[in-house]
Design a protein around this motif. Structure first.
Motif, PDB file in Angstrom:
ATOM      1  N   THR A 182      65.914  42.380  47.982  1.00  0.00           N
ATOM      2  CA  THR A 182      67.374  42.504  47.952  1.00  0.00           C
ATOM      3  C   THR A 182      67.790  43.897  48.408  1.00  0.00           C
ATOM      4  OG1 THR A 182      67.429  40.965  46.091  1.00  0.00           O
ATOM      5  CG2 THR A 182      69.405  42.252  46.499  1.00  0.00           C
ATOM      6  N   VAL A 183      67.069  44.929  47.947  1.00  0.00           N
ATOM      7  CA  VAL A 183      67.395  46.310  48.350  1.00  0.00           C
ATOM      8  C   VAL A 183      67.244  46.472  49.857  1.00  0.00           C
ATOM      9  CG1 VAL A 183      66.674  48.715  48.156  1.00  0.00           C
ATOM     10  CG2 VAL A 183      66.840  47.308  46.117  1.00  0.00           C
ATOM     11  N   GLU A 184      66.178  45.897  50.424  1.00  0.00           N
ATOM     12  CA  GLU A 184      65.974  45.991  51.876  1.00  0.00           C
ATOM     13  C   GLU A 184      67.115  45.298  52.622  1.00  0.00           C
ATOM     14  OE1 GLU A 184      63.788  47.788  53.372  1.00  0.00           O
ATOM     15  OE2 GLU A 184      62.855  48.387  51.491  1.00  0.00           O
ATOM     16  N   ALA A 185      67.577  44.171  52.087  1.00  0.00           N
ATOM     17  CA  ALA A 185      68.699  43.475  52.729  1.00  0.00           C
ATOM     18  C   ALA A 185      69.971  44.302  52.639  1.00  0.00           C
ATOM     19  CB  ALA A 185      68.898  42.105  52.065  1.00  0.00           C
ATOM     20  N   VAL A 186      70.213  44.954  51.495  1.00  0.00           N
ATOM     21  CA  VAL A 186      71.416  45.779  51.330  1.00  0.00           C
ATOM     22  C   VAL A 186      71.358  47.001  52.239  1.00  0.00           C
ATOM     23  CG1 VAL A 186      72.716  47.195  49.690  1.00  0.00           C
ATOM     24  CG2 VAL A 186      71.838  44.960  48.979  1.00  0.00           C
ATOM     25  N   CYS A 187      70.171  47.566  52.429  1.00  0.00           N
ATOM     26  CA  CYS A 187      70.017  48.763  53.289  1.00  0.00           C
ATOM     27  C   CYS A 187      70.419  48.482  54.735  1.00  0.00           C
ATOM     28  CB  CYS A 187      68.574  49.259  53.242  1.00  0.00           C
ATOM     29  SG  CYS A 187      68.155  50.075  51.688  1.00  0.00           S
ATOM     30  N   GLU A 188      70.385  47.222  55.150  1.00  0.00           N
ATOM     31  CA  GLU A 188      70.822  46.882  56.506  1.00  0.00           C
ATOM     32  C   GLU A 188      72.314  47.123  56.694  1.00  0.00           C
ATOM     33  OE1 GLU A 188      69.720  42.883  57.293  1.00  0.00           O
ATOM     34  OE2 GLU A 188      67.570  43.189  56.924  1.00  0.00           O
ATOM     35  N   LEU A 189      73.063  47.156  55.584  1.00  0.00           N
ATOM     36  CA  LEU A 189      74.508  47.381  55.655  1.00  0.00           C
ATOM     37  C   LEU A 189      74.865  48.854  55.470  1.00  0.00           C
ATOM     38  CD1 LEU A 189      75.643  44.359  53.430  1.00  0.00           C
ATOM     39  CD2 LEU A 189      75.592  44.447  55.923  1.00  0.00           C
ATOM     40  N   ILE A 190      73.861  49.692  55.161  1.00  0.00           N
ATOM     41  CA  ILE A 190      74.104  51.120  54.897  1.00  0.00           C
ATOM     42  C   ILE A 190      73.538  51.928  56.068  1.00  0.00           C
ATOM     43  CG2 ILE A 190      73.662  53.023  53.291  1.00  0.00           C
ATOM     44  CD1 ILE A 190      73.271  50.897  51.105  1.00  0.00           C
ATOM     45  N   LYS A 191      74.317  52.869  56.564  1.00  0.00           N
ATOM     46  CA  LYS A 191      73.927  53.631  57.760  1.00  0.00           C
ATOM     47  C   LYS A 191      72.970  54.772  57.431  1.00  0.00           C
ATOM     48  CE  LYS A 191      78.427  52.654  59.898  1.00  0.00           C
ATOM     49  NZ  LYS A 191      79.678  53.254  60.408  1.00  0.00           N
ATOM     50  N   SER A 192      73.211  55.451  56.332  1.00  0.00           N
ATOM     51  CA  SER A 192      72.461  56.674  56.018  1.00  0.00           C
ATOM     52  C   SER A 192      71.050  56.351  55.547  1.00  0.00           C
ATOM     53  CB  SER A 192      73.199  57.487  54.936  1.00  0.00           C
ATOM     54  OG  SER A 192      72.409  58.558  54.505  1.00  0.00           O
ATOM     55  N   GLU A 193      70.057  57.000  56.165  1.00  0.00           N
ATOM     56  CA  GLU A 193      68.671  56.828  55.773  1.00  0.00           C
ATOM     57  C   GLU A 193      68.408  57.459  54.401  1.00  0.00           C
ATOM     58  OE1 GLU A 193      65.566  55.128  56.436  1.00  0.00           O
ATOM     59  OE2 GLU A 193      66.857  54.622  58.106  1.00  0.00           O
ATOM     60  N   GLU A 194      69.108  58.550  54.126  1.00  0.00           N
ATOM     61  CA  GLU A 194      68.946  59.223  52.842  1.00  0.00           C
ATOM     62  C   GLU A 194      69.356  58.303  51.695  1.00  0.00           C
ATOM     63  OE1 GLU A 194      70.635  63.172  50.454  1.00  0.00           O
ATOM     64  OE2 GLU A 194      71.236  62.779  52.543  1.00  0.00           O
ATOM     65  N   ARG A 195      70.432  57.564  51.881  1.00  0.00           N
ATOM     66  CA  ARG A 195      70.871  56.623  50.843  1.00  0.00           C
ATOM     67  C   ARG A 195      69.881  55.464  50.701  1.00  0.00           C
ATOM     68  NH1 ARG A 195      73.619  59.561  47.861  1.00  0.00           N
ATOM     69  NH2 ARG A 195      74.205  57.677  46.731  1.00  0.00           N
ATOM     70  N   HIS A 196      69.245  55.082  51.824  1.00  0.00           N
ATOM     71  CA  HIS A 196      68.211  54.039  51.755  1.00  0.00           C
ATOM     72  C   HIS A 196      67.121  54.448  50.776  1.00  0.00           C
ATOM     73  CE1 HIS A 196      69.182  52.276  56.029  1.00  0.00           C
ATOM     74  NE2 HIS A 196      70.216  52.244  55.196  1.00  0.00           N
ATOM     75  N   GLU A 197      66.631  55.703  50.949  1.00  0.00           N
ATOM     76  CA  GLU A 197      65.543  56.172  50.099  1.00  0.00           C
ATOM     77  C   GLU A 197      65.966  56.237  48.637  1.00  0.00           C
ATOM     78  OE1 GLU A 197      62.447  56.581  50.962  1.00  0.00           O
ATOM     79  OE2 GLU A 197      62.979  55.926  52.981  1.00  0.00           O
ATOM     80  N   ALA A 198      67.198  56.677  48.383  1.00  0.00           N
ATOM     81  CA  ALA A 198      67.683  56.780  46.999  1.00  0.00           C
ATOM     82  C   ALA A 198      67.765  55.409  46.344  1.00  0.00           C
ATOM     83  CB  ALA A 198      69.041  57.465  46.980  1.00  0.00           C
ATOM     84  N   LEU A 199      68.296  54.426  47.088  1.00  0.00           N
ATOM     85  CA  LEU A 199      68.403  53.061  46.540  1.00  0.00           C
ATOM     86  C   LEU A 199      67.025  52.461  46.284  1.00  0.00           C
ATOM     87  CD1 LEU A 199      71.266  51.020  48.268  1.00  0.00           C
ATOM     88  CD2 LEU A 199      70.940  51.461  45.861  1.00  0.00           C
TER      89      LEU A 199
END
Length: 962
Positions: free
Chosen positions: A835-852
């Motif tokens: 689910t997190v990987e799917a949500v990261c597709e909607l988020i632009k920032s790589e830094e926020r990807h790592e935090a999530l």
């Protein structure tokens, strides 16, 4: 003039009446009868040769049908279909089916699948195609039908459209052979009828013709007599069937024929009826069908053993009531035919015992064995009993019971009473004749059958098999009593305060004992419950085998009396909309509350050690979650909740200071109880412990921290609240002894605003903790999509757009349908790395990807610690790492997600980070003490309520509680 066969016979004619009686008359017989008629009405001739010539001339002139043409016509019919008239020659496989034969195996299988009954083609054709073939004559109608019509019948049974296969004009109508016959392909020929002139002067010759006709009829009657004598020889039932001469009343001959077999002419024995409505003895007709062919002996209509049925009950009752005279010498007793077999058995018994029993030659008449008392039966059978005992000791090792049962079994088989014999054989093999009532009750409950549905199944199985496999409803209700509270005897020492000593207490009204006054708060509810102590005694008796096995496993004696210490988990939860579109009664809230308990562990003190003899391996199953009270009420209605649950609480408090004495395996054993109220969600904990609602400043039900304090110090908190402390704080809130202001007083009592009335253990409900945390992650995903960490001021429209975007993406990628309210299944699917990987597709920032990703990874490492039933065994490494993981999780919330948690935190995040290790150390588990079993029981409540729907909701709640 002689009537021709070109037109159908009128209804009043002799042949038409025979046709209605399903008698298949042949064309030769018709010609013979017509010849007799002509012979009687024709002018006389001088010689026999002249007579024969004249008869031939009459035949040709009167019927236009010769014997050869009739045979050709009948042969042509064998190549045509009875239903559609098609020729079998067009079918490359030459497939055909008999019109009057039994149904083939493929059609039988289809009928069984469709739950329809038919054994022969005439019945099936009449039901499916509305064609009556029982009155067919083989000189007019074909005796077979084609495979295409067979397919039509199959399609009709399968509910497929069959009109496309069937002729538009409908079934074929068959006519007798004539000059313009479509079957033979002949055209009408002009045959001049010879006018026969009657000479009234030749009376002598006419008498000769009449005599010749009489001779022909005599020959035909002789043939019928010979056939009857042959059938009597085949039946050979003179010694076993009763003659009509023993009838006590001189009945009319027609009535005697109606109760006689048409083969042996004896009184009908085990009568059966054919499809052509003729009556025979079962043994006689079966022998004749086997020897002479599948035709009715009376009318030659096709008949098969599968077509034989019993006559109507009214006819059988008339038969059984006929008075007959016993044919045994020196008896001459007048008895009913139905009691003749019983009367004859008395004669056989007397005859068999004449060798060793004195015959009663005087005094009152000898009574039948079954009508005697038990003492008299023993006296009469004394000699036989000694003989059987001697035989059993010599041959069967003294097993008298087996010898007697085998004799009884052989006697039943000899009298063709196979159904009773099968049941007796099953009992002898230990299988029993049917299922145990408790097993039938389990089947009814586990398949969610209502009483009426189970009764229909019971009747159907009994009618089809002829055996009582399932037990009737009254047997189930009797078995039900042994499984419900109030059945077992028990005792309390000392006796419970304010609780009746009567143990035979079943379901009681939850409102019993409440005095309804005009000024009181109105209690509009329906509640049903068991008495707490009776329910505990019943639950312990259900676990008798588990307790005894635990004693053996721990090398303790079976007669160990105790005391046993039983730990009880209590659960209570409210249900939302449980409305039903039926029932009458008071206007009650369409919400429900369910209070239940679970036996978690049973231990004994042996020496100085506490030994556990039982531990519930599935503490969150609905099977071990015993319902104690059901009510149609709103859990937010504090007054109704306290009014109904207060008696339960009083019984619970009384049991804490007493010991239960219960007979188990024939030995009185003692039990002590420890009650732990852990199966409550946060809303209900705050309700029963008198705390403010969950939106209060005082965020936790375990400690006194405020929301601000919890957000500033995410980890370092300890459990400080207790039921006793809440009671003390309520007294401070009620009396205000220091005369403080509202804010000062509220700060002193730490959010207590009502009187606590149920003692709960400060803990975390694992299920609702998981749901609450998943709801918070769902919010975090939305805020990350909207980049709230950059701009915290977002309008409501933008927030709705973020939620819509997230819902669509989760539905597309994870197949997660949007939910208006978070539930357990949605929470489990949402809290995954995918689910997190799917949500990261909607988020632009790589830094926020790592935090999530890191936040979800830490959560998934912490979750098993509070969800598993025994974390120290199932995930010991994660238990050791929990403090580190929670610390890192708190740092992420305080730094990367500060926009959401600056000065505030959710209730369940606080409990997850601050109190889990302390509860694990105290109780050993959080998941085992959760309310998940009660939540599963809520589903059963809804299902059982639909199953046990009654006109009265009052009785409906009793059924659901059972």
């Amino acid at each position: 003039k002689v009537r021709s066969l070109e037109k159908p016979l009128p209804d009043g004619s002799h042949l038409a009446n025979n046709n209605k009686g399903k008698v298949a008359a042949s064309l030769d017989q018709v010609i013979e009868e017509k010849t007799d008629m002509v012979a009687l009405s024709h002018s006389p001739f001088e010689t026999d040769t002249e007579l024969n010539k004249s008869i031939q001339t009459i035949d040709k002139g009167a019927f236009h049908v010769s014997q050869r043409e009739a045979e050709t016509h009948q042969e042509n019919l064998q190549h045509l279909c009875r239903i559609c008239g098609g020729s079998f020659k067009t079918d490359p496989y030459k497939r055909s089916h008999p019109v009057h034969g039994p149904i083939d195996d493929d059609m039988k299988a289809l009928l069984r699948k469709k739950e329809k009954k038919a054994t022969s083609w005439p019945d099936l054709l009449a039901k499916i195609l509305k064609i009556d073939v029982k009155g067919d004559i083989d000189t007019i109608h074909p005796t077979k039908f084609c495979h295409q019509c067979w397919t039509v019948i199959q399609k009709k049974l399968s509910n497929s459209p069959y009109e496309i296969f069937f002729p538009k004009k409908g079934p074929m109508e068959w006519q007798p052979h004539s000059t313009s016959c479509d079957v033979c392909g002949t055209s009408p020929r002009g045959v001049k009828r010879k006018k026969q002139v009657l000479n009234p002067q030749l009376n002598k010759k006419m008498r000769m013709m009449a005599g010749r006709a009489r001779k022909i009829r005599q020959i035909r009657n002789t043939k019928q007599v010979n056939q009857k004598s042959l059938m009597k020889k085949i039946a050979s039932c003179k010694k076993i069937h009763l003659s009509t001469k023993i009838l006590a009343v001189d009945y009319p001959s027609d009535f005697v024929k109606s109760i006689s077999c048409q083969i042996c002419e004896h009184i009908l024995a085990d009568p059966v009826e054919t499809t052509c409505k003729h009556l025979f003895c079962r043994a006689c007709i079966l022998k004749c069908l086997k020897a002479l062919g599948s035709y009715c002996p009376a009318c030659r209509y096709p008949c098969f053993p599968t077509d034989l049925v019993s006559p109507v009950k009214s006819f059988l009752s008339i038969m059984n009531s006929l008075p007959v005279i016993c044919p045994v010498k020196d008896c001459q007793e007048e008895i009913c035919l139905g009691k003749y077999c019983h009367h004859l058995s008395i004669h056989k018994e007397i005859k068999d015992k004449e060798g060793y029993v004195c015959i009663n030659k005087g005094g009152r008449p000898r009574q039948h064995l079954l009508s005697l008392t038990r003492r008299a039966q023993k006296h009469r059978l004394r000699e036989l009993k000694l003989q059987v005992k001697a035989f059993a000791e010599k041959e069967e090792g003294g097993d008298v019971k087996s010898v007697c049962l085998t004799l009884f079994l052989l006697a039943l088989r000899a009298r063709n009473e196979h159904r009773q014999a099968d049941e007796l054989e099953a009992i002898m093999q230990g299988k029993g004749s049917g299922l145990h009532p408790a097993v039938c009750l389990a089947i009814r409950v586990n398949t969610f059958l209502s009483c009426s549905q189970y009764h229909k199944m019971y009747r159907t199985v009994k009618a089809v098999t002829g055996r009582q496999i399932f037990q009737p409803l009254h047997a189930l209700r009797t078995a039900e009593k042994a499984l419900l509270p109030g059945y077992h005897q028990f005792e309390w020492k000392p006796p419970l305060k304010n609780v009746s000593s009567n143990t035979e207490v079943g379901i009681i009204d939850g409102l019993s004992g409440i005095q309804h006054l005009v000024d009181d708060y109105p209690v509009d509810t329906i509640a049903k419950r068991f008495r707490y102590d009776a329910a505990l005694a019943s639950a312990l008796m259900d676990m008798e085998e588990d307790i005894l096995e635990g004693l053996k496993r721990q090398d303790l004696d079976d007669y160990f009396k105790g005391p046993f210490t039983v730990v009880i988990k209590e659960s209570c939860d409210g249900m939302g909309d449980v409305s039903e579109k039926h029932g009458c009664g008071p206007a009650v809230p369409e919400k429900a509350v369910r209070f239940s308990f679970t036996l978690m562990t049973i231990s004994v003190t042996h020496g100085n050690a506490s030994i556990r003899v039982f531990e519930e391996c599935k503490p969150n199953s609905e099977l071990c979650c015993k319902p104690l009270c059901l009510m149609l009420a709103d859990e937010s209605d504090h007054e109704t909740l306290t009014a109904i649950l207060s008696p339960l609480v009083a019984e619970r408090e009384a049991m804490k200071d007493s010991v239960l004495i219960l007979d188990m395996a024939g030995i009185p054993r003692t039990f002590k109880f420890i009650f732990r109220g852990t199966g409550y969600d946060e809303k209900l904990v705050r309700e029963v412990e008198g705390l403010e609602a969950s939106g209060s400043t005082y965020i936790c039900t375990l400690c006194d921290a405020t929301r601000l304090e919890a957000s500033q110090n995410l980890i370092l908190h300890s459990i400080t609240r207790s039921h006793a402390e809440n009671l003390e704080r309520y007294e401070l809130w009620r009396t205000n002894p220091y005369h403080e202001t509202v804010d000062e007083l509220r700060d002193r009592v730490k959010g207590v605003s009502a009187k606590p009335f149920i003692e709960t253990v400060p803990s975390i409900d694992a299920l609702h903790c998981d749901i609450g945390n998943a709801a918070e992650f769902y919010k975090i995903f939305q805020f990350e999509i909207g980049e709230v960490y950059k701009n915290t001021d977002a309008s409501k429209e933008e927030r709705r757009r973020w939620q819509s975007t997230l819902d669509k993406h989760l539905r597309k990628k994870m197949n997660l349908k949007p939910m208006t309210r978070m539930n357990g299944n949605f929470a489990r699917k949402l809290m995954t790395k995918e689910t997190v990987e799917a949500v990261c597709e909607l988020i632009k920032s790589e830094e926020r990807h790592e935090a999530l990703r890191e936040l979800m990874d830490l959560y998934l490492k912490m979750k098993p610690v509070w969800r598993s039933s025994c974390p120290t065994k199932e995930c010991p490494e994660l238990v050791c790492q929990y403090s580190f993981n929670s610390q890192r999780f708190a740092e992420l919330l305080a730094t990367k997600f500060r926009y959401r948690y600056a000065g505030k935190i959710t209730n369940y995040f606080h409990k997850t980070l601050a109190h889990v290790p302390e509860i694990i150390e105290r109780d050993g588990s959080i998941g085992a003490w959760a309310s998940e079993g009660n939540e599963s029981g809520n589903k059963l409540f809804r299902r059982f309520r639909k199953m046990n729907a009654r006109q009265s909701k009052f009785y409906e709640m009793e059924d659901v509680l059972k």
